[in-house]
Structures are given as C-alpha cells and as structure tokens.
Motif scaffolding. Structure first.
Motif, short mmCIF file in Angstrom:
data_model
loop_
_atom_site.label_atom_id
_atom_site.label_comp_id
_atom_site.label_asym_id
_atom_site.label_seq_id
_atom_site.Cartn_x
_atom_site.Cartn_y
_atom_site.Cartn_z
N LEU A 275 0.83 -1.20 0.00
CA LEU A 275 0.00 0.00 0.00
C LEU A 275 0.87 1.25 0.00
O LEU A 275 1.84 1.34 0.76
N VAL A 276 0.52 2.20 -0.84
CA VAL A 276 0.99 3.57 -0.72
C VAL A 276 -0.25 4.36 -0.36
O VAL A 276 -1.18 4.47 -1.17
N THR A 277 -0.29 4.88 0.85
CA THR A 277 -1.56 5.35 1.37
C THR A 277 -1.45 6.59 2.23
O THR A 277 -0.43 6.82 2.90
N SER A 278 -2.50 7.39 2.21
CA SER A 278 -2.63 8.51 3.14
C SER A 278 -2.65 7.96 4.56
O SER A 278 -3.28 6.93 4.84
N ASP A 279 -1.98 8.65 5.45
CA ASP A 279 -1.94 8.22 6.84
C ASP A 279 -3.08 8.89 7.60
O ASP A 279 -2.90 9.83 8.36
N LYS A 296 1.87 11.79 3.85
CA LYS A 296 1.08 12.99 4.10
C LYS A 296 0.25 13.25 2.85
O LYS A 296 0.60 12.81 1.76
N ASN A 297 -0.83 13.98 3.00
CA ASN A 297 -1.68 14.25 1.84
C ASN A 297 -1.15 15.44 1.04
O ASN A 297 -1.79 16.49 0.94
N ASP A 298 0.05 15.24 0.48
CA ASP A 298 0.60 16.22 -0.44
C ASP A 298 1.33 15.47 -1.56
O ASP A 298 1.73 14.31 -1.39
N THR A 299 1.49 16.12 -2.68
CA THR A 299 2.06 15.47 -3.85
C THR A 299 3.47 14.97 -3.59
O THR A 299 3.83 13.84 -4.00
N GLU A 300 4.29 15.75 -2.90
CA GLU A 300 5.69 15.39 -2.68
C GLU A 300 5.82 14.08 -1.92
O GLU A 300 6.68 13.25 -2.24
N SER A 301 4.98 13.88 -0.93
CA SER A 301 5.04 12.66 -0.13
C SER A 301 4.72 11.43 -0.96
O SER A 301 5.40 10.40 -0.88
N PHE A 302 3.69 11.52 -1.79
CA PHE A 302 3.33 10.38 -2.64
C PHE A 302 4.35 10.15 -3.75
O PHE A 302 4.61 9.00 -4.12
N ALA A 304 7.57 10.66 -3.55
CA ALA A 304 8.72 10.00 -2.93
C ALA A 304 8.44 8.52 -2.69
O ALA A 304 9.30 7.66 -2.95
N ALA A 305 7.25 8.20 -2.23
CA ALA A 305 6.90 6.81 -1.96
C ALA A 305 6.85 6.00 -3.26
O ALA A 305 7.38 4.88 -3.33
N LEU A 309 9.51 2.79 -4.46
CA LEU A 309 9.12 1.44 -4.85
C LEU A 309 9.49 1.13 -6.30
O LEU A 309 9.87 0.01 -6.62
N GLN A 310 9.40 2.12 -7.15
CA GLN A 310 9.76 1.90 -8.55
C GLN A 310 11.24 1.57 -8.69
O GLN A 310 11.64 0.78 -9.55
#
Length: 346
Positions: A275-279, A296-302, A304-305, A309-310
């Motif tokens: 899962l890549v998910t909002s906390d 966190k619910n911001d573009t940068e956090s997602f 990076a995640a 994984l990629q």
C-alpha cells in the motif's frame, strides 16, 4: 442449541452484488453457519431521487410488511442487526418503530460511514445522536470511527471489529514475481478519495515508468484523466475482471481524505499489493510499515513513496509478502467468529 434468532437487514449493492467483497456475502456466510437462528431480510434499494412514485410506494409497502412480520415474530431474547445503519434507506426508520413497540428487543447497528459524512447527512449533531441512540450497540470497522462515536457521548455501546476479506482474493504467487522496472499502480474506490491529489501525482511521475489503473466504479469521472496516456480508466467491473487487474498491479495507491476500513484495503492486501496510502483515519488498524508506505496528503510525499518502490524491486517483493501475511488476519472466518461471539451463537 439456543432457539434465539438474529434478524439481519442488509442491502446488496450493485457494486458488490453476487461477489466476495460486500456485506451481503458476509451475512450470507453468517446465515450458512446458523441456518436456524439467522434470518436474512434483503432490503429494497433506496434511491429517493431516482425512484418513481410507484417504486417508492412499493418500497414503503415492503417496509410496512417487514416491520409487521418482525412485530409478530420477534421475541424478547432475539436481536435485530442493521448492516448499513445511519446511512440511506429504511434501517433507522425500522429501528425507530421497534424502539417504541418492542423496546426490550436488542437492536444492533453496523456503521460504515465516517463521522463527517454522518454529520452532513443529518445536518446537526443532535439529530445524529438521536438516530444512534435508537440502538443498543454499534459495531464499527475502525478505531477512528470508534473514537469519534464515543466522543458524542451516546447511549449505545460501541464495539470495534474489522472489515473482512474472502480467501477468494488471496494471491499466494504474487510475492514471488519479478518486475521489469516499471510500476503498475492501482487506484480503486470513490468514497472519501482525493482526485485532485491523484491527478497531481500522475502528472508528476514519468509516464515511461509508471502505469495507472484507475477503477472508479459508478463515478463518471473518466474525462479528468483524458490528458494522460499512461492511465487506464475503468467504470463498473465484474468481480473477476477487477481481480485480474489487481493481480496485474504492483501496488495499491490509496489517496484518502478519511477511511474507517474497507474492502479496497483488505482485498489489496490479500492480492499481495503493497500500500501507498494517506496516513489518515483507521488505516493503521489494517496496515503497518512492513506492508505500507504512509504518506502525508501532499504530492511530494506520494511522489517520494512511488519512486522509492519503482527503484527497488526487492522492497516491493518484501512488502508484497507482508501484505499477504497481514491480510490473513482479516479473513472471513475471523469476522464470522466475531459475530458468533457478539450474538452469542457459539
């Protein structure tokens, strides 16, 4: 064997009709365990804005006839279980009638909706509390909703369980697969999702290394993804079709405004999808760092995640195995055992 009965009011929604993921599947399995003691009452779908006067009258007649049956059949030791309590439909109306006429019968409501939606629906906290106070107990599938309901100082006991997953979704082979360097990202569901952030994320990632499968169900939002060549958008899918897409995916992306536990989360885990998910909400009731990257619910956090994984297939495989392990703690039999104990049907 006790001769007490549990009368279960349930809906069979179009999105999960006849499959292994909805509440209808759960209550039917519960019925199969206790054929003599569990009575299922399937409710007519409630679509006030769409139904004609004739359909609304037919559903009203259905309501009256089933309430009459309950008044004639239900004994003091019996219990009545509402599986979509507090939302649309007749369940709160039935609870109100029974509360007046048979106040000693046990009434139990399962609440699926976050407090923010419930409050909007009932407009005031007092109206919401009045509805919740009609039942003796409330069952929830997440610690965040449990905490929110307790904060209202309502009368019923609040009991927490977990959303189930059927073994049908277990994908034992997934964690052993090698990847080709690309990452296939699956986004499912529509309730409390942040589409603006999803669009921002897709636009920020390399389309040569990321492919997105966006499953919208009955939400007609296909046009907002038309600018992206690496996005496949799906409307309503049959269960086997959705399962194949899940098996083809590498990760489950969950950009959430809130969650109290859902079949999207549990089926993703069962399909061995990290899962890549909002906390937010109750997500940590279902996942931990071994199988999820919390953002966190911001573009940068997602971003990076997703890039992490990629770039590291070993991490993906490791988290995939742990997702499968986590899913097995939410299997259908565990949920049925909870209801056995709750209703004292052992």
């Amino acid at each position: 064997m006790s001769n007490k009965k549990v009368f279960v009011f349930y809906y069979e929604w179009v999105s999960t009709e006849g499959n292994h993921a909805g509440m209808a599947h759960l209550v039917k399995a519960f019925k199969n365990r206790h054929r003599q003691q569990v009575v299922l009452i399937k409710e007519a779908r409630y679509q006030k804005e769409k139904d004609s006067i004739i359909k609304l009258w037919a559903k009203y007649i259905w309501l009256c006839s089933n309430v009459l049956k309950l008044l004639l059949q239900v004994k003091q030791k019996d219990q009545i279980f509402f599986t979509e309590y507090g939302g649309i439909g007749w369940q709160t109306k039935i609870a109100s009638i029974l509360n007046l006429i048979k106040p000693r019968v046990g009434l139990i409501g399962l609440v699926h909706l976050p407090l923010s939606i419930l409050t909007d629906y009932y407009q005031t906290e007092d109206k919401l509390k009045k509805v919740l106070n009609l039942v003796n107990s409330l069952i929830v599938f997440g610690s965040s909703l449990e905490k929110d309901l307790l904060s209202l100082n309502i009368k019923p006991k609040v009991v927490r369980s977990f959303h189930y997953v059927d073994p049908y979704y277990l994908n034992e082979d997934k964690a052993q697969l090698e990847r080709d360097g690309k990452l296939r990202v699956l986004f499912m569901g529509n309730l409390m999702r942040n589409y603006k952030l999803l669009i921002s994320l897709i636009g920020s990632l390399d389309p040569q290394t990321f492919t997105f499968d966006v499953c919208l169900g009955n939400h007609n939002l296909k046009e907002i993804f038309q600018q992206f060549k690496n996005v496949n958008v799906y409307g309503y899918l049959r269960e086997n079709e959705l399962l194949q897409i899940m098996k083809d995916a590498d990760i489950s992306l969950n950009i959430l405004e809130d969650t109290i536990g859902s079949n999207v989360i549990t089926t993703s885990l069962a399909c061995a999808l990290p899962l890549v998910t909002s906390d937010v909400g109750s997500i940590r009731d279902y996942a931990d760092e071994s199988c999820a990257l919390f953002c966190k619910n911001d573009t940068e956090s997602f971003i990076a995640a997703a890039k992490h994984l990629q770039e590291d297939s070993f991490v993906v495989r490791t988290m995939s195995r742990q997702a499968l392990v986590k899913a097995k703690s939410f299997l259908l039999d565990e949920s049925l055992n909870f209801f056995d104990n709750f209703f004292h049907l052992n």
